[in-house]
Motif scaffolding. Sequence first.
Motif, PDB file in Angstrom:
ATOM      1  N   ARG A  84       0.825  -1.209   0.000  1.00 52.44           N
ATOM      2  CA  ARG A  84       0.000   0.000   0.000  1.00 52.44           C
ATOM      3  C   ARG A  84       0.863   1.265   0.000  1.00 52.44           C
ATOM      4  NH1 ARG A  84      -4.737   1.675   0.134  1.00 52.44           N
ATOM      5  NH2 ARG A  84      -5.680  -0.389   0.431  1.00 52.44           N
ATOM      6  N   ASP A  85       1.899   1.293   0.804  1.00 47.32           N
ATOM      7  CA  ASP A  85       2.691   2.512   0.979  1.00 47.32           C
ATOM      8  C   ASP A  85       3.676   2.764  -0.162  1.00 47.32           C
ATOM      9  OD1 ASP A  85       1.386   2.859   3.371  1.00 47.32           O
ATOM     10  OD2 ASP A  85       3.055   2.152   4.615  1.00 47.32           O
ATOM     11  N   GLU A  86       4.161   1.675  -0.802  1.00 44.97           N
ATOM     12  CA  GLU A  86       5.213   1.825  -1.807  1.00 44.97           C
ATOM     13  C   GLU A  86       4.795   1.362  -3.201  1.00 44.97           C
ATOM     14  OE1 GLU A  86       9.098   0.371  -0.334  1.00 44.97           O
ATOM     15  OE2 GLU A  86       8.120   0.202   1.633  1.00 44.97           O
ATOM     16  N   TRP A  87       4.137   0.200  -3.299  1.00 43.76           N
ATOM     17  CA  TRP A  87       3.823  -0.338  -4.619  1.00 43.76           C
ATOM     18  C   TRP A  87       2.649   0.383  -5.272  1.00 43.76           C
ATOM     19  CZ3 TRP A  87       6.415  -2.412  -8.210  1.00 43.76           C
ATOM     20  CH2 TRP A  87       5.803  -3.071  -9.274  1.00 43.76           C
ATOM     21  N   LEU A  88       1.608   0.694  -4.522  1.00 44.45           N
ATOM     22  CA  LEU A  88       0.488   1.417  -5.125  1.00 44.45           C
ATOM     23  C   LEU A  88       0.927   2.777  -5.675  1.00 44.45           C
ATOM     24  CD1 LEU A  88      -2.589   0.557  -2.866  1.00 44.45           C
ATOM     25  CD2 LEU A  88      -2.067  -0.257  -5.169  1.00 44.45           C
ATOM     26  N   PRO A  89       1.710   3.576  -4.943  1.00 43.63           N
ATOM     27  CA  PRO A  89       2.191   4.821  -5.546  1.00 43.63           C
ATOM     28  C   PRO A  89       3.069   4.583  -6.776  1.00 43.63           C
ATOM     29  CG  PRO A  89       2.387   4.923  -3.161  1.00 43.63           C
ATOM     30  CD  PRO A  89       2.030   3.510  -3.500  1.00 43.63           C
ATOM     31  N   ALA A  90       3.861   3.517  -6.756  1.00 47.14           N
ATOM     32  CA  ALA A  90       4.757   3.241  -7.884  1.00 47.14           C
ATOM     33  C   ALA A  90       3.992   2.874  -9.149  1.00 47.14           C
ATOM     34  CB  ALA A  90       5.734   2.119  -7.517  1.00 47.14           C
ATOM     35  N   THR A  91       2.783   2.315  -8.995  1.00 45.61           N
ATOM     36  CA  THR A  91       1.989   1.897 -10.148  1.00 45.61           C
ATOM     37  C   THR A  91       0.817   2.831 -10.419  1.00 45.61           C
ATOM     38  OG1 THR A  91       0.703   0.414  -8.721  1.00 45.61           O
ATOM     39  CG2 THR A  91       2.605  -0.539  -9.860  1.00 45.61           C
ATOM     40  N   ALA A  92       0.751   3.953  -9.718  1.00 44.42           N
ATOM     41  CA  ALA A  92      -0.356   4.897  -9.881  1.00 44.42           C
ATOM     42  C   ALA A  92      -0.473   5.351 -11.331  1.00 44.42           C
ATOM     43  CB  ALA A  92      -0.156   6.102  -8.972  1.00 44.42           C
ATOM     44  N   GLY A  93      -1.685   5.363 -11.853  1.00 41.90           N
ATOM     45  CA  GLY A  93      -1.934   5.825 -13.204  1.00 41.90           C
ATOM     46  C   GLY A  93      -1.864   4.743 -14.261  1.00 41.90           C
ATOM     47  N   ARG A  94      -1.425   3.542 -13.909  1.00 42.43           N
ATOM     48  CA  ARG A  94      -1.345   2.481 -14.915  1.00 42.43           C
ATOM     49  C   ARG A  94      -2.714   1.927 -15.278  1.00 42.43           C
ATOM     50  NH1 ARG A  94       3.861  -1.271 -13.059  1.00 42.43           N
ATOM     51  NH2 ARG A  94       5.370   0.459 -12.956  1.00 42.43           N
ATOM     52  N   GLU A 114      -5.831  -2.841  -5.391  1.00 40.98           N
ATOM     53  CA  GLU A 114      -6.046  -1.652  -4.560  1.00 40.98           C
ATOM     54  C   GLU A 114      -6.328  -1.989  -3.090  1.00 40.98           C
ATOM     55  OE1 GLU A 114      -8.854   1.066  -6.197  1.00 40.98           O
ATOM     56  OE2 GLU A 114      -7.657   1.435  -8.006  1.00 40.98           O
ATOM     57  N   HIS A 115      -6.451  -3.269  -2.782  1.00 45.45           N
ATOM     58  CA  HIS A 115      -6.762  -3.680  -1.403  1.00 45.45           C
ATOM     59  C   HIS A 115      -5.759  -4.724  -0.909  1.00 45.45           C
ATOM     60  CE1 HIS A 115     -10.558  -1.932  -2.820  1.00 45.45           C
ATOM     61  NE2 HIS A 115     -10.812  -1.666  -1.552  1.00 45.45           N
ATOM     62  N   PRO A 116      -4.506  -4.334  -0.742  1.00 42.69           N
ATOM     63  CA  PRO A 116      -3.500  -5.316  -0.321  1.00 42.69           C
ATOM     64  C   PRO A 116      -3.764  -5.916   1.051  1.00 42.69           C
ATOM     65  CG  PRO A 116      -2.615  -3.083  -0.234  1.00 42.69           C
ATOM     66  CD  PRO A 116      -3.918  -2.996  -0.959  1.00 42.69           C
ATOM     67  N   GLU A 117      -4.576  -5.252   1.859  1.00 42.51           N
ATOM     68  CA  GLU A 117      -4.900  -5.815   3.172  1.00 42.51           C
ATOM     69  C   GLU A 117      -5.673  -7.130   3.050  1.00 42.51           C
ATOM     70  OE1 GLU A 117      -8.005  -2.884   1.863  1.00 42.51           O
ATOM     71  OE2 GLU A 117      -5.810  -2.824   2.041  1.00 42.51           O
ATOM     72  N   ARG A 118      -6.175  -7.443   1.851  1.00 40.44           N
ATOM     73  CA  ARG A 118      -6.839  -8.728   1.610  1.00 40.44           C
ATOM     74  C   ARG A 118      -5.906  -9.893   1.913  1.00 40.44           C
ATOM     75  NH1 ARG A 118      -4.280 -10.539  -2.854  1.00 40.44           N
ATOM     76  NH2 ARG A 118      -3.232  -8.901  -4.029  1.00 40.44           N
ATOM     77  N   MET A 119      -4.595  -9.654   1.825  1.00 39.04           N
ATOM     78  CA  MET A 119      -3.614 -10.720   2.074  1.00 39.04           C
ATOM     79  C   MET A 119      -3.581 -11.142   3.540  1.00 39.04           C
ATOM     80  SD  MET A 119      -0.321  -9.296  -0.014  1.00 39.04           S
ATOM     81  CE  MET A 119      -0.527  -8.158  -1.364  1.00 39.04           C
ATOM     82  N   ILE A 120      -4.055 -10.275   4.420  1.00 39.98           N
ATOM     83  CA  ILE A 120      -3.969 -10.550   5.857  1.00 39.98           C
ATOM     84  C   ILE A 120      -5.223 -11.312   6.269  1.00 39.98           C
ATOM     85  CG2 ILE A 120      -3.690  -9.542   8.133  1.00 39.98           C
ATOM     86  CD1 ILE A 120      -2.490  -7.059   6.716  1.00 39.98           C
ATOM     87  N   VAL A 121      -5.076 -12.609   6.424  1.00 44.76           N
ATOM     88  CA  VAL A 121      -6.180 -13.496   6.770  1.00 44.76           C
ATOM     89  C   VAL A 121      -5.943 -13.996   8.198  1.00 44.76           C
ATOM     90  CG1 VAL A 121      -7.397 -15.623   6.152  1.00 44.76           C
ATOM     91  CG2 VAL A 121      -6.401 -14.171   4.350  1.00 44.76           C
ATOM     92  N   PRO A 122      -6.823 -13.662   9.143  1.00 48.06           N
ATOM     93  CA  PRO A 122      -6.566 -14.005  10.546  1.00 48.06           C
ATOM     94  C   PRO A 122      -6.266 -15.483  10.780  1.00 48.06           C
ATOM     95  CG  PRO A 122      -8.412 -12.485  10.394  1.00 48.06           C
ATOM     96  CD  PRO A 122      -8.059 -12.852   8.994  1.00 48.06           C
TER      97      PRO A 122
END
Length: 204
Positions: A84-94, A114-122
């Motif tokens: 979220r902090d690094e990859w989304l900005p790096a790919t913004a506009g694609r 756009e929802h990388p938090e989906r990877m966090i599965v309790p």
Amino acid sequence: MQPLIRAYRPADLDAVYDICVRTADAGGDARGQYSSDRLMGDIFAAPYVTLEPEHAYVLDDGTGAAVGYVLGTADTVRFARRYRDEWLPATAGRYPHPAEPPETREDSMLWLHEHPERMIVPELADYPAHLHIDLLPQWQGQGWGRGLISAFLTGLRAAGVPRVHLGMAVTNVSARAFYERLGFAELPVPGAATVTYLGRSTAE
């Protein structure tokens, strides 16, 4: 020269994108299915080799060309945050923003992006690492997948990571059999209708 498994190098990036899309349709070729053939790689491959290259390995065909890979993260929670902090900005506009809720297959993939938090599965908290592995079809069934997984697990052990998980399409029956031969077992996750989660210890 003989094929070999080696550490990922930045020069492998285009090959990683190519391998990803050519195996992204439940193991089959997804080229032409989305607005860009790089979309699958931008979600499932490039962020790993960019943010955590120390845990990426490729199968080199002996000429320097990558024909398969295993990549992932030692810490899923940390990786989701960096995505979220690094990859989304790096790919913004694609890509355009997906419809909410997603209406097309591409919308669904862009939603994942756009929802990388989906990877966090309790339910997977005890399996902090996760991986993706893909080989071009002509390199499958020859033991290279086993070798790639072994290299990845060795790297996780060196980093002190006890367990690893992966998610796979329920429809990818051949992949399920491959993982089970390597000691992965199903991890129950209620509500995961289209994805099967598997996990194992990083111990040999």
